[in-house]
Design a protein around this motif. Sequence first.
Motif: not given
Length: 496
Positions: A449, A446, A440-441
Amino acid sequence: MMSTDGTFGAKTSSRRDRSEQTNLETSHMSTLDDSTVLTQSRSKRYGLFVCLMAALAGLLFGLDIGVISGALPFIAKHFVLNDRSQEWIVSSMMVGAAIGALGAGWLSYRLGRRYALAIAAVLFIVGSLWSGFAVNPAHLIAARLVLGLAVGMASFTAPLYLSEVAPRQVRGAMISTYQLMITVGILAAFLSNIGLSYIADWRWMLGVIAIPAAFFLMGVLALPDSPRWLLQRNRGDEARAVLQRLYGNPADVQAELEQVNEDNTRPQRGWSLLRSNLNFRRSVMLGIVLQVFQQLTGINVVMYYAPRIFELAGFATHEQQLWATVIVGLVNVVATFGAIAFVDRWGRKPILYAGCAVMAFGMCSLGILLHAGVAGLVAQSLAVAALLLFIAGFAMSAGPLVWILCSEIQPQQGRDFGIAVSTLVNWVANMVVAATFLSLLSTVGEANTFVLYAILNVIFGIVVFFYVPETRGVSLEKLGNDLMAGKRLRDLGKAS
């Protein structure tokens, strides 16, 4: 004169006899009161021992959650692992936990809560030793699957056992103690990771958990069986003996027996009740939703990948990341005391509202800071403060309260099944979150998320408002009867 004197003497003697009799009765009552006070004092101490020993399952749970964050960088370096392999090592424990939670329902019903906890303790020992001696990533994944079985069984059985042995006035605090032990275990693992990181020995990090697991096994064997489980087995004399040791006051014991006995005449039906009864499906679904949202808060992302998050926040060395992680663990422990102190005073819902707001603010703030770029001491300090704020919000609310509510809202005839399903879902959601965080990052970024987790916490608060009942001070039997009578979920336990 003689007659008068004799009458006077007789009256005086009579008054003296009555006075002595009154003194004897008063002395006898005082002795009884002292004896009752002593008995109740012993019962409180015994009840505290029972609850703390059962809650130690949470300590092992926390140790296994916390230890992997510090060990993972050394494991990755030792076996030369990519991000996907690291995600599998972390998430394999959740796969085992999901299976363990599902099997724990059957084991705790057939063998009793105490023996289910004992089996979990044995699995903790085996999994920890196997992890420490793993010769390749496949062995390590298999060992963490075994640990997951133990964690899943403990996370199902310990809150269930505590809800059944703790008096309703302190039920929330006792189940919160289980969550406190999880946080203590996480902190202990973080500290252990720091000590062992200087010799870069991940095997000791993983294997040392076998020692507290052995102590837990010995303690569990000294616990009594759940009175409710004994009554389901028509072992009323044993149930009365356990309640007498837990409550002390015979009147309280009798009142509890009468209330519990009526509800225990309904056998556990599980699947058949789920298929046939809409009201039971409502409580099972609420348990599922609560456990999913507990994971979607983002808590275990922080716990499993704390060093990686602190690296994003600008902490360059692994040692700095580990010490920052210890601060996370310490805040987690301290904030959980807030839940223990206030859950039976303020109620479940007000604390959940506050927690969701704090968690959303913390995650959103961290996302904004990462978007702006964490450069310099001030920005780093703000990022750490945002993360710690999130941790505090979770530890005082969603951490303990979700487990409390899931052990309270299920009716007696479906309690084992309902709690098993919600615990299973917790670990499936946990596995999905752990297995996708690094990906996901790299895909959404970042900052985005953490903003996403903030939005999910806001949605969690809305769900609490519309669907979660206030269970403070309400008996399990009252909650179950209200549910099966068709009351709205948010109105369970309210006076008609």
